[in-house]
Design a protein around this motif. Structure first.
Motif, PDB file in Angstrom:
ATOM      1  N   GLY A  80      11.331   8.805   2.742  1.00 22.14           N
ATOM      2  CA  GLY A  80      10.729   7.647   2.097  1.00 22.14           C
ATOM      3  C   GLY A  80       9.818   7.999   0.808  1.00 22.14           C
ATOM      4  N   TRP A  81       9.831   9.444   0.566  1.00 22.45           N
ATOM      5  CA  TRP A  81       9.115   9.819  -0.732  1.00 22.45           C
ATOM      6  C   TRP A  81       9.762   9.446  -1.908  1.00 22.45           C
ATOM      7  CZ3 TRP A  81       4.144  10.612  -0.180  1.00 22.45           C
ATOM      8  CH2 TRP A  81       3.666  11.112   1.089  1.00 22.45           C
ATOM      9  N   LYS A  89       0.606  -1.199  -0.044  1.00 26.42           N
ATOM     10  CA  LYS A  89      -0.149  -0.126  -0.095  1.00 26.42           C
ATOM     11  C   LYS A  89       0.822   1.304  -0.087  1.00 26.42           C
ATOM     12  CE  LYS A  89      -4.002  -2.140   2.344  1.00 26.42           C
ATOM     13  NZ  LYS A  89      -4.541  -2.091   3.341  1.00 26.42           N
ATOM     14  N   PHE A  90       0.411   2.344  -0.619  1.00 25.68           N
ATOM     15  CA  PHE A  90       1.098   3.495  -1.028  1.00 25.68           C
ATOM     16  C   PHE A  90       0.263   4.666  -0.480  1.00 25.68           C
ATOM     17  CE2 PHE A  90       3.174   0.660  -3.541  1.00 25.68           C
ATOM     18  CZ  PHE A  90       4.397   0.701  -3.405  1.00 25.68           C
ATOM     19  N   VAL A 101       3.446   2.355   2.738  1.00 23.35           N
ATOM     20  CA  VAL A 101       2.957   2.390   4.132  1.00 23.35           C
ATOM     21  C   VAL A 101       2.935   1.214   4.556  1.00 23.35           C
ATOM     22  CG1 VAL A 101       0.448   2.845   5.308  1.00 23.35           C
ATOM     23  CG2 VAL A 101       1.107   4.148   3.513  1.00 23.35           C
ATOM     24  N   TYR A 102       3.654   1.052   5.780  1.00 20.19           N
ATOM     25  CA  TYR A 102       3.856  -0.064   6.445  1.00 20.19           C
ATOM     26  C   TYR A 102       2.885  -0.345   7.597  1.00 20.19           C
ATOM     27  CZ  TYR A 102       8.060  -0.069   3.793  1.00 20.19           C
ATOM     28  OH  TYR A 102       8.945   0.008   2.821  1.00 20.19           O
TER      29      TYR A 102
END
Length: 67
Positions: free
Chosen positions: A34-35, A5-6, A60-61
């Motif tokens: 992280g972008w 998921k992002f 997204v973690y």
């Protein structure tokens, strides 16, 4: 099966006013945060100049809360 998921972020600027995005007009830590820059679109403005829209994403973690 795990699906990644992002989250997404779009930043719009007018380079003729703000200067290029990479001169510090945007958070310089985007890469460290992280972008990832995935697209840039140039849109004409009524004045004959252009507006740049920069699209970023980062993964997204999610933490597994089930035992």
């Amino acid at each position: 099966m795990y699906m990644r998921k992002f989250e997404h972020f779009a930043y719009s600027c007018r380079p003729y006013l703000n200067g290029p995005i990479f001169n510090g007009s945007v958070n310089p830590n985007f890469g460290k945060d992280g972008w990832e820059l995935v697209n840039v679109i140039h849109l004409p403005t009524p004045s004959g100049r252009y507006e740049a829209v920069y699209y970023f994403k980062r993964e997204v973690y999610e933490t597994n809360t089930t035992s």
